[in-house]
Design a protein around this motif. Structure first.
Motif, PDB file in Angstrom:
ATOM      1  N   THR A 240       0.797  -1.555  -0.081  1.00  0.00           N
ATOM      2  CA  THR A 240       0.098   0.087  -0.022  1.00  0.00           C
ATOM      3  C   THR A 240       1.376   0.962  -0.270  1.00  0.00           C
ATOM      4  OG1 THR A 240      -0.633  -0.379   2.788  1.00  0.00           O
ATOM      5  CG2 THR A 240      -2.276  -0.867   1.045  1.00  0.00           C
TER       6      THR A 240
ATOM      7  N   ARG B  27      -0.012   4.871   0.936  1.00  0.00           N
ATOM      8  CA  ARG B  27      -1.782   5.459   1.252  1.00  0.00           C
ATOM      9  C   ARG B  27      -2.169   6.644   0.954  1.00  0.00           C
ATOM     10  NH1 ARG B  27      -0.768   5.277   6.499  1.00  0.00           N
ATOM     11  NH2 ARG B  27      -0.386   6.925   6.787  1.00  0.00           N
TER      12      ARG B  27
ATOM     13  N   ASP C 138      -1.063   0.582  -4.985  1.00  0.00           N
ATOM     14  CA  ASP C 138      -2.256   0.024  -3.470  1.00  0.00           C
ATOM     15  C   ASP C 138      -2.411  -1.655  -4.128  1.00  0.00           C
ATOM     16  OD1 ASP C 138      -2.294   1.511  -1.755  1.00  0.00           O
ATOM     17  OD2 ASP C 138      -3.220   2.499  -2.622  1.00  0.00           O
TER      18      ASP C 138
ATOM     19  N   GLN D   4      -4.039  -0.738   7.292  1.00  0.00           N
ATOM     20  CA  GLN D   4      -3.223  -0.076   6.464  1.00  0.00           C
ATOM     21  C   GLN D   4      -4.305   1.808   6.168  1.00  0.00           C
ATOM     22  OE1 GLN D   4       0.040  -0.157   6.979  1.00  0.00           O
ATOM     23  NE2 GLN D   4      -0.543  -1.893   7.931  1.00  0.00           N
TER      24      GLN D   4
ATOM     25  N   ALA E  64      -6.171   2.064   3.282  1.00  0.00           N
ATOM     26  CA  ALA E  64      -5.971   2.129   2.113  1.00  0.00           C
ATOM     27  C   ALA E  64      -7.629   2.391   1.697  1.00  0.00           C
ATOM     28  CB  ALA E  64      -6.305   0.983   1.264  1.00  0.00           C
TER      29      ALA E  64
END
Length: 278
Positions: free
Chosen positions: A47, A49, A57, A82, A84
């Motif tokens: 990822t 972000r 990602d 995370q 995302a």
């Protein structure tokens, strides 16, 4: 007898290139962009972000173990943890289980863009170099030194539209000179107008990030970069080359795809990107 790049090897090398490209950045860049990765058996998820495009990602490397609902759910949990907003699953068609429609419905995965997976033996690509378009005599191709890393990265990220936040270019620039990578550029005078990388991992090398500025197109730059990278792969002892590019819809022409086909690559399969929504 003709041999073909093993599916599992090609998929694994591709996702390892993406993961190393991102996670190999300095800690300050990783922190600024929210970069993280996690292994799930042979599969790997990464990822970035703070990348608004969500392009980086992704999860890949599936197929060497069965793709199950439980495995896909674990990867979705990782993306969620995370932070995302969206992520992609890259799974070769031959590796999709019979109950894939049920898995996608259960986890809310939807069909995204289609990509062509290409591969060939390194020797095949090098044997094809005499038949490709010559590089414009006003241009030259060569490796990128660390002092040109920022310029090289700017061409790559600008061409693909990954310009915000600025740390995205820092991430790309940090790849220059890193172990397992070679970066190349095409110059017009002293200005970089086309770029490409190759990720060298064991017996397989992944073509990565080939990009040309508008004024450099149609002048043999990407074909020259493909040959330069194939030569680097041969020197590193890689038997195989792997690449991907966007699939063509009726009436479309993907120049990158046809450049690779002329350079000895063969179409292995088309792969749908399966999109997870956070």
């Amino acid at each position: 007898m003709k041999t073909t790049l093993p599916i599992g090897l090609g998929e694994r090398t591709e996702i390892e290139a993406y993961a190393d490209f991102a996670t190999g950045a300095p800690s300050s860049v990783r922190e600024a962009l929210g970069i993280s990765s996690q292994q799930f058996g042979p599969a790997l998820a990464v990822t970035v972000r703070e990348d608004p495009s969500t392009f980086f990602d992704r999860a890949g490397g599936f197929g060497e173990e069965p793709v199950t609902a439980a495995l896909v759910a674990r990867v979705c949990d990782f993306f969620r943890e995370q932070g995302a907003s969206q992520a992609s699953f890259a799974i070769a068609p031959a590796s999709l289980p019979p109950n894939w429609p049920e898995i996608t419905a259960e986890l809310g995965l939807t069909e995204g863009p289609r990509y062509v997976k290409l591969g060939c033996e390194t020797e095949t690509a090098l044997a094809a170099r005499d038949g490709i378009a010559a590089l414009d005599p006003a241009l030259r191709v060569g490796p990128v030194e660390p002092g040109r890393a920022r310029e090289w990265a700017t061409v790559m990220m600008t061409t693909f539209g990954f310009t915000e936040p600025e740390a995205m270019t820092d991430m790309a620039a940090s790849c220059v000179g890193r172990p397992d990578w070679q970066q190349y550029a095409v110059w017009e005078d002293e200005r970089i107008i086309a770029v490409g990388s190759v990720f060298l991992r064991g017996e397989c090398a992944a073509m990565f990030g080939g990009a040309t500025l508008p004024e450099g197109r149609g002048r043999g730059a990407q074909s020259a970069l493909l040959t330069a990278r194939a030569t680097a792969a041969q020197a590193a002892g890689c038997r195989w080359l792997v690449a991907e590019t966007g699939a063509e819809d009726p009436g479309e022409h993907n120049t990158s795809l046809h450049n690779m086909l002329r350079t000895g690559f063969e179409r292995l399969y088309e792969r749908v990107t399966w999109v997870w929504h956070g």
